[in-house]
Design a protein around this motif. Structure first.
Motif, PDB file in Angstrom:
ATOM      1  N   SER A  88      14.858  25.733 -12.718  1.00  0.00           N
ATOM      2  CA  SER A  88      14.854  26.874 -11.877  1.00  0.00           C
ATOM      3  C   SER A  88      13.742  28.158 -12.601  1.00  0.00           C
ATOM      4  N   PHE A  89      13.978  28.070 -14.014  1.00  0.00           N
ATOM      5  CA  PHE A  89      12.954  29.036 -14.602  1.00  0.00           C
ATOM      6  C   PHE A  89      11.557  28.836 -14.590  1.00  0.00           C
ATOM      7  N   LEU A  90      11.126  27.403 -14.619  1.00  0.00           N
ATOM      8  CA  LEU A  90       9.749  27.172 -14.462  1.00  0.00           C
ATOM      9  C   LEU A  90       9.356  27.299 -12.898  1.00  0.00           C
ATOM     10  N   GLN A  91      10.251  27.140 -11.932  1.00  0.00           N
ATOM     11  CA  GLN A  91       9.582  27.186 -10.618  1.00  0.00           C
ATOM     12  C   GLN A  91       9.894  28.725 -10.254  1.00  0.00           C
ATOM     13  N   ASN A  92      10.535  29.473 -10.653  1.00  0.00           N
ATOM     14  CA  ASN A  92      10.905  30.903 -10.370  1.00  0.00           C
ATOM     15  C   ASN A  92       9.809  31.907 -11.113  1.00  0.00           C
ATOM     16  N   VAL A  93       9.707  31.556 -12.391  1.00  0.00           N
ATOM     17  CA  VAL A  93       9.118  32.559 -13.053  1.00  0.00           C
ATOM     18  C   VAL A  93       7.756  32.066 -13.396  1.00  0.00           C
ATOM     19  N   VAL A  94       7.865  30.811 -14.143  1.00  0.00           N
ATOM     20  CA  VAL A  94       6.452  30.359 -14.871  1.00  0.00           C
ATOM     21  C   VAL A  94       5.414  30.041 -13.837  1.00  0.00           C
ATOM     22  N   LEU A  95       5.662  29.361 -12.772  1.00  0.00           N
ATOM     23  CA  LEU A  95       4.894  28.850 -11.679  1.00  0.00           C
ATOM     24  C   LEU A  95       4.092  29.757 -11.067  1.00  0.00           C
ATOM     25  N   PRO A  96       5.097  30.982 -10.632  1.00  0.00           N
ATOM     26  CA  PRO A  96       4.155  32.006  -9.937  1.00  0.00           C
ATOM     27  C   PRO A  96       3.289  32.862 -10.710  1.00  0.00           C
ATOM     28  N   ASN A  97       3.511  32.679 -12.046  1.00  0.00           N
ATOM     29  CA  ASN A  97       2.853  33.579 -13.288  1.00  0.00           C
ATOM     30  C   ASN A  97       2.107  32.842 -14.064  1.00  0.00           C
ATOM     31  N   ALA A  98       1.481  31.318 -13.570  1.00  0.00           N
ATOM     32  CA  ALA A  98       0.980  30.453 -14.401  1.00  0.00           C
ATOM     33  C   ALA A  98      -0.291  30.689 -15.242  1.00  0.00           C
ATOM     34  N   LYS A  99      -1.096  31.754 -14.583  1.00  0.00           N
ATOM     35  CA  LYS A  99      -2.302  32.122 -15.367  1.00  0.00           C
ATOM     36  C   LYS A  99      -1.757  33.103 -16.631  1.00  0.00           C
ATOM     37  N   VAL A 100      -1.043  33.896 -16.259  1.00  0.00           N
ATOM     38  CA  VAL A 100      -0.461  34.656 -17.216  1.00  0.00           C
ATOM     39  C   VAL A 100       0.444  33.867 -18.585  1.00  0.00           C
ATOM     40  N   PHE A 101       1.218  32.770 -18.101  1.00  0.00           N
ATOM     41  CA  PHE A 101       1.791  32.049 -19.052  1.00  0.00           C
ATOM     42  C   PHE A 101       0.728  31.102 -19.688  1.00  0.00           C
ATOM     43  N   ALA A 102      -0.253  30.649 -19.151  1.00  0.00           N
ATOM     44  CA  ALA A 102      -1.437  29.995 -19.805  1.00  0.00           C
ATOM     45  C   ALA A 102      -2.010  30.739 -20.984  1.00  0.00           C
ATOM     46  N   TYR A 103      -2.203  32.088 -20.633  1.00  0.00           N
ATOM     47  CA  TYR A 103      -2.539  32.791 -21.599  1.00  0.00           C
ATOM     48  C   TYR A 103      -1.852  32.794 -22.815  1.00  0.00           C
ATOM     49  N   MET A 104      -0.722  33.109 -22.551  1.00  0.00           N
ATOM     50  CA  MET A 104       0.338  33.446 -23.547  1.00  0.00           C
ATOM     51  C   MET A 104       0.481  31.982 -24.385  1.00  0.00           C
ATOM     52  N   VAL A 105       0.639  30.970 -23.761  1.00  0.00           N
ATOM     53  CA  VAL A 105       0.714  29.872 -24.473  1.00  0.00           C
ATOM     54  C   VAL A 105      -0.647  29.438 -25.211  1.00  0.00           C
ATOM     55  N   ALA A 106      -1.614  29.686 -24.774  1.00  0.00           N
ATOM     56  CA  ALA A 106      -2.719  29.097 -25.474  1.00  0.00           C
ATOM     57  C   ALA A 106      -3.024  29.938 -26.773  1.00  0.00           C
ATOM     58  N   TYR A 107      -3.147  31.301 -26.454  1.00  0.00           N
ATOM     59  CA  TYR A 107      -3.256  32.467 -27.476  1.00  0.00           C
ATOM     60  C   TYR A 107      -1.971  32.293 -28.555  1.00  0.00           C
ATOM     61  N   GLY A 108      -0.751  31.860 -27.920  1.00  0.00           N
ATOM     62  CA  GLY A 108       0.284  31.963 -28.870  1.00  0.00           C
ATOM     63  C   GLY A 108       0.101  30.833 -29.822  1.00  0.00           C
ATOM     64  N   GLU A 109      -0.197  29.600 -29.143  1.00  0.00           N
ATOM     65  CA  GLU A 109      -0.241  28.542 -30.121  1.00  0.00           C
ATOM     66  C   GLU A 109      -1.279  28.934 -31.260  1.00  0.00           C
ATOM     67  N   ILE A 110      -2.416  29.480 -31.094  1.00  0.00           N
ATOM     68  CA  ILE A 110      -3.424  29.975 -31.886  1.00  0.00           C
ATOM     69  C   ILE A 110      -2.782  30.902 -33.165  1.00  0.00           C
ATOM     70  N   LEU A 111      -2.072  31.761 -32.493  1.00  0.00           N
ATOM     71  CA  LEU A 111      -1.398  32.930 -33.359  1.00  0.00           C
ATOM     72  C   LEU A 111      -0.402  32.147 -34.390  1.00  0.00           C
ATOM     73  N   VAL A 112       0.379  31.571 -33.805  1.00  0.00           N
ATOM     74  CA  VAL A 112       1.264  30.637 -34.364  1.00  0.00           C
ATOM     75  C   VAL A 112       0.454  29.928 -35.762  1.00  0.00           C
ATOM     76  N   GLY A 113      -0.305  29.100 -35.401  1.00  0.00           N
ATOM     77  CA  GLY A 113      -1.219  28.386 -36.156  1.00  0.00           C
ATOM     78  C   GLY A 113      -1.587  29.008 -37.264  1.00  0.00           C
ATOM     79  N   LEU A 114      -2.398  30.268 -36.905  1.00  0.00           N
ATOM     80  CA  LEU A 114      -3.152  30.964 -38.115  1.00  0.00           C
ATOM     81  C   LEU A 114      -2.020  31.514 -39.064  1.00  0.00           C
ATOM     82  N   GLY A 115      -0.935  32.055 -38.541  1.00  0.00           N
ATOM     83  CA  GLY A 115       0.041  32.745 -39.416  1.00  0.00           C
ATOM     84  C   GLY A 115       0.605  31.837 -40.123  1.00  0.00           C
ATOM     85  N   LEU A 116       0.884  30.514 -39.848  1.00  0.00           N
ATOM     86  CA  LEU A 116       1.313  29.522 -40.773  1.00  0.00           C
ATOM     87  C   LEU A 116       0.400  29.012 -41.597  1.00  0.00           C
ATOM     88  N   ILE A 117      -0.906  28.979 -41.050  1.00  0.00           N
ATOM     89  CA  ILE A 117      -1.891  28.480 -42.289  1.00  0.00           C
ATOM     90  C   ILE A 117      -2.134  29.486 -43.329  1.00  0.00           C
TER      91      ILE A 117
END
Length: 189
Positions: A88-117
Motif C-alpha cells: 500500500s505504501f509503495l502504490q500510494n506514496v512511492v509510485l506516484p512520486n517515483a522520480k523524487v524517490f529515484a533521486y532520493m534512493v540514488a543519491y542516498g546510496e552514494i551519501l551512505v557509501g561516502l559516509g561509511l568509506i
C-alpha cells in the motif's frame, strides 16, 4: 555501564567485556574499518550505477524505480514476499512520486557509501543504509540486503569506534554528541 531503576533504587548493570571491547574500545576500530569500507563500497557502487543510468535520474528518471515497485506489487498480489501494508505504501506514496524517490534512493546510496568509506557520521550513515536495506527487504528483494542490513546494524551499535579510523575521530570532537555539549574538553577521543 547501564543503570536501571529497580524498586526506587538505581542499579548499575556492568557491560560484558566482549561488547565493551567491540563497541567502545578503539583497539577494535580496525575490525569496524574493514566492515565499514566493505559496506560503504557496496552502497557507493550501487548508487553510482543508479546516478549514471537514465532510467533512474536521467532523462527517463524514475522509470527503473517504477518497474521495481510494480514488481513488488505483483509479488504482493500473489501473496509472496511483500506484505499488504508495504505494498500500500509503495502504490500510494512511492509510485506516484517515483522520480523524487529515484533521486532520493540514488543519491542516498552514494551519501551512505561516502559516509561509511570516509568514516564521517558513521552511525548515521549506517542507520540510513540499514533503512534502505530494510526497504528493499520489505519489497521482496534479497540479494545482499540481509547481509548489509546485519552489518549496518552492527555499525550503528559500534558508532563510537567504527569511525575511529576515519573522519569521525575529529568530527565527533567538533560536533559533540547528544549527551555532551560541543567543546574541546567535553569529549576526549
Amino acid at each position: 555501564m547501564n543503570s536501571v531503576n529497580y524498586q526506587g533504587r538505581n542499579v548499575i548493570i556492568p557491560e560484558n567485556p566482549v561488547s565493551r571491547f567491540l563497541l567502545s574500545d578503539t583497539r577494535a576500530a580496525w575490525i569496524w574499518l574493514i566492515i565499514r569500507v566493505y559496506v560503504g563500497y557496496e552502497w557507493l557502487v550501487a548508487g553510482w550505477h543508479k546516478v549514471t543510468a537514465d532510467a533512474w535520474v536521467g532523462a527517463k528518471g524514475g522509470t527503473a524505480l517504477q518497474g521495481f515497485v510494480k514488481g513488488a506489487l505483483t509479488k504482493a498480489e500473489s501473496g509472496a514476499d511483500v506484505t499488504g501494508w508495504y505494498a500500500s505504501f509503495l502504490q500510494n506514496v512511492v509510485l506516484p512520486n517515483a522520480k523524487v524517490f529515484a533521486y532520493m534512493v540514488a543519491y542516498g546510496e552514494i551519501l551512505v557509501g561516502l559516509g561509511l568509506i570516509l568514516g564521517l557520521l558513521t552511525g548515521i550513515a549506517a542507520f540510513f543504509g540499514g533503512l534502505m536495506n530494510a526497504s528493499y527487504l520489505f519489497a521482496g528483494t534479497l540479494s545482499t540486503n540481509p547481509l548489509l542490513f546485519v552489518l549496518a546494524t552492527w555499525l550503528v551499535l559500534a558508532w563510537k569506534v567504527a569511525g575511529w579510523y576515519g573522519l569521525d575521530r575529529w568530527a565527533l570532537r567538533y560536533l559533540g554528541t547528544p549527551w555532551h555539549a560541543k567543546s574541546s574538553t567535553s569529549m576526549k577521543l
